[in-house]
Design a protein around this motif. Structure first.
Motif, short mmCIF file in Angstrom:
data_model
loop_
_atom_site.label_atom_id
_atom_site.label_comp_id
_atom_site.label_asym_id
_atom_site.label_seq_id
_atom_site.Cartn_x
_atom_site.Cartn_y
_atom_site.Cartn_z
N PHE A 67 0.83 -1.21 0.00
CA PHE A 67 0.00 0.00 0.00
C PHE A 67 0.86 1.25 0.00
O PHE A 67 0.58 2.20 -0.75
N PHE A 68 1.88 1.28 0.83
CA PHE A 68 2.69 2.49 0.94
C PHE A 68 3.50 2.75 -0.33
O PHE A 68 3.72 3.90 -0.69
N HIS A 69 3.92 1.68 -1.01
CA HIS A 69 4.57 1.87 -2.32
C HIS A 69 3.62 2.61 -3.27
O HIS A 69 4.00 3.59 -3.92
N VAL A 70 2.38 2.13 -3.36
CA VAL A 70 1.39 2.74 -4.25
C VAL A 70 1.06 4.16 -3.80
O VAL A 70 1.00 5.09 -4.61
N PHE A 71 0.85 4.34 -2.50
CA PHE A 71 0.46 5.63 -1.94
C PHE A 71 1.52 6.69 -2.21
O PHE A 71 1.22 7.80 -2.68
N VAL A 72 2.78 6.38 -1.93
CA VAL A 72 3.87 7.34 -2.11
C VAL A 72 4.05 7.69 -3.58
O VAL A 72 4.23 8.86 -3.94
N GLU A 73 3.98 6.69 -4.44
CA GLU A 73 4.18 6.94 -5.87
C GLU A 73 3.00 7.71 -6.46
O GLU A 73 3.19 8.68 -7.21
N ARG A 74 1.80 7.31 -6.12
CA ARG A 74 0.60 7.93 -6.71
C ARG A 74 0.48 9.39 -6.33
O ARG A 74 0.05 10.23 -7.13
N LEU A 173 -1.33 20.28 5.45
CA LEU A 173 -1.03 19.72 4.14
C LEU A 173 -0.69 20.82 3.13
O LEU A 173 -1.32 21.88 3.12
N ASN A 174 0.30 20.54 2.29
CA ASN A 174 0.57 21.41 1.16
C ASN A 174 -0.62 21.39 0.20
O ASN A 174 -1.48 20.50 0.27
N ALA A 175 -0.66 22.35 -0.71
CA ALA A 175 -1.70 22.36 -1.73
C ALA A 175 -1.72 21.02 -2.47
O ALA A 175 -0.68 20.54 -2.91
N GLY A 176 -2.89 20.42 -2.54
CA GLY A 176 -3.01 19.12 -3.20
C GLY A 176 -2.57 17.94 -2.36
O GLY A 176 -2.54 16.81 -2.83
N GLY A 177 -2.23 18.21 -1.08
CA GLY A 177 -1.80 17.14 -0.20
C GLY A 177 -2.91 16.14 0.10
O GLY A 177 -4.09 16.42 -0.12
N VAL A 178 -2.52 15.00 0.63
CA VAL A 178 -3.48 13.90 0.82
C VAL A 178 -3.43 13.37 2.24
O VAL A 178 -2.37 13.32 2.87
N ALA A 179 -4.59 13.00 2.76
CA ALA A 179 -4.70 12.36 4.07
C ALA A 179 -5.31 10.98 3.90
O ALA A 179 -6.23 10.79 3.09
N VAL A 180 -4.79 10.01 4.65
CA VAL A 180 -5.40 8.68 4.68
C VAL A 180 -5.69 8.35 6.13
O VAL A 180 -4.82 8.46 6.99
N VAL A 181 -6.93 7.98 6.37
CA VAL A 181 -7.43 7.73 7.72
C VAL A 181 -8.00 6.32 7.78
O VAL A 181 -8.69 5.88 6.85
N HIS A 182 -7.70 5.61 8.87
CA HIS A 182 -8.25 4.28 9.07
C HIS A 182 -9.08 4.23 10.34
O HIS A 182 -8.70 4.77 11.39
#
Length: 285
Positions: A67-74, A173-182
């Motif tokens: 997941f983190f590979h995909v998350f960081v790259e995407r 978050l920077n402009a366009g930054g992303v949050a993931v919450v579980h």
């Protein structure tokens, strides 16, 4: 006079906590709910030595790495805050991918374990002791991503505080930054009876996690057995629904989140998914 009354109230609270913790240690089988006095920090300070057993950290490092590979790259993540980092599993996974991580937690003991785990993994990250509701005062850096996993937001017990936490996420978050919450998908957890969530054993230590009804909230309890001794502790959780989380994130300044039923990004099914993962980008308005 007012100062004296505040000092007396503070002293009474400390005395009350010490008395109840003593009762729990001496009578570990007593059905005693200590949620009203045990803070989140004291709960996790005490749990820190067994936390990696309870969460099966070694297996999580393997299972959650894709997941983190995909998350960081995407999302082109170069910097991140791990909000409620615990013993550092997600900070380690991000750091291994070259992300500059700030790991935040309310428990000093958990942060010490996180640093030790990072050293063993051959990575490093900054640690900050702060509650989620104190993030603005913690002078944290602006980042590309915020991860808040491990059911951390369940410790936020009111709508007002949840709104404040999510606004802090957006502001950091920077402009366009992303949050993931579980969160756990509480629609699949019985609310009218006790529920055992997991039982794990390693090197003679058995850790059981369970939920017990507590009005509109849930009492999250851990029971640790080692060398014939038993320790029980509890803290309150708020069983946020996917609708409540989605609405709160949108109101806090995020685009409507994408919802998943697992860290493998399987579709979220409200009636059957065990977990809820919400991934949302920051609105720039």
């Amino acid at each position: 006079m007012a100062s004296r009354r505040r000092s007396m109230r503070s002293a009474f609270r400390v005395w009350k906590i010490l008395c109840i913790n003593t009762i729990v240690a001496v009578c570990p089988n007593m059905d005693l709910v200590i949620d009203s006095v045990q803070t989140v920090s004291s709960f996790y300070d005490a749990l820190a030595p067994e936390y990696d057993v309870m969460t099966d950290m070694d297996a999580r490092l393997v299972r959650e790495r894709p997941f983190f590979h995909v998350f960081v790259e995407r999302h082109s993540v170069l910097t991140a805050i791990d909000a409620g980092c615990g013993t550092g599993v997600h900070s380690i996974l991000l750091a291994q991918l070259g992300v500059r991580v700030t790991a935040l937690d309310v428990s000093d003991a958990m942060l010490r374990v996180a640093k030790a785990n990072a050293t063993r993994a051959g990575v490093a990250f900054r640690t900050v002791r702060a509650d989620l509701t104190e993030m603005e005062a913690a002078k944290l850096p602006a980042v590309h991503a915020i991860v808040c996993l491990g059911n951390t937001l369940a410790h936020v017990l009111t709508e007002k505080k949840l709104a404040g936490v999510l606004r802090s996420f957006r502001q950091l978050l920077n402009a366009g930054g992303v949050a993931v919450v579980h969160l756990l998908n509480y629609a699949t957890i019985a609310r009218d009876r006790d529920v055992v969530l997991s039982t794990r054993e390693r090197e003679g230590v058995v850790v059981e996690r369970s939920y017990h009804p507590k009005g509109s909230l849930l009492s999250f309890r851990t029971r640790i057995r080692r060398s014939g001794e038993v320790e029980e502790r509890a803290v309150l959780h708020r069983p946020w629904s996917w609708r409540e989380l989605t609405a709160a994130m949108t109101k806090a300044g995020f685009h409507a989140p994408d919802l998943y039923g697992g860290i493998d990004l399987r579709p979220f099914e409200a009636a059957s998914s065990k977990d809820l993962f919400a991934v949302a980008t920051r609105r720039n308005d």
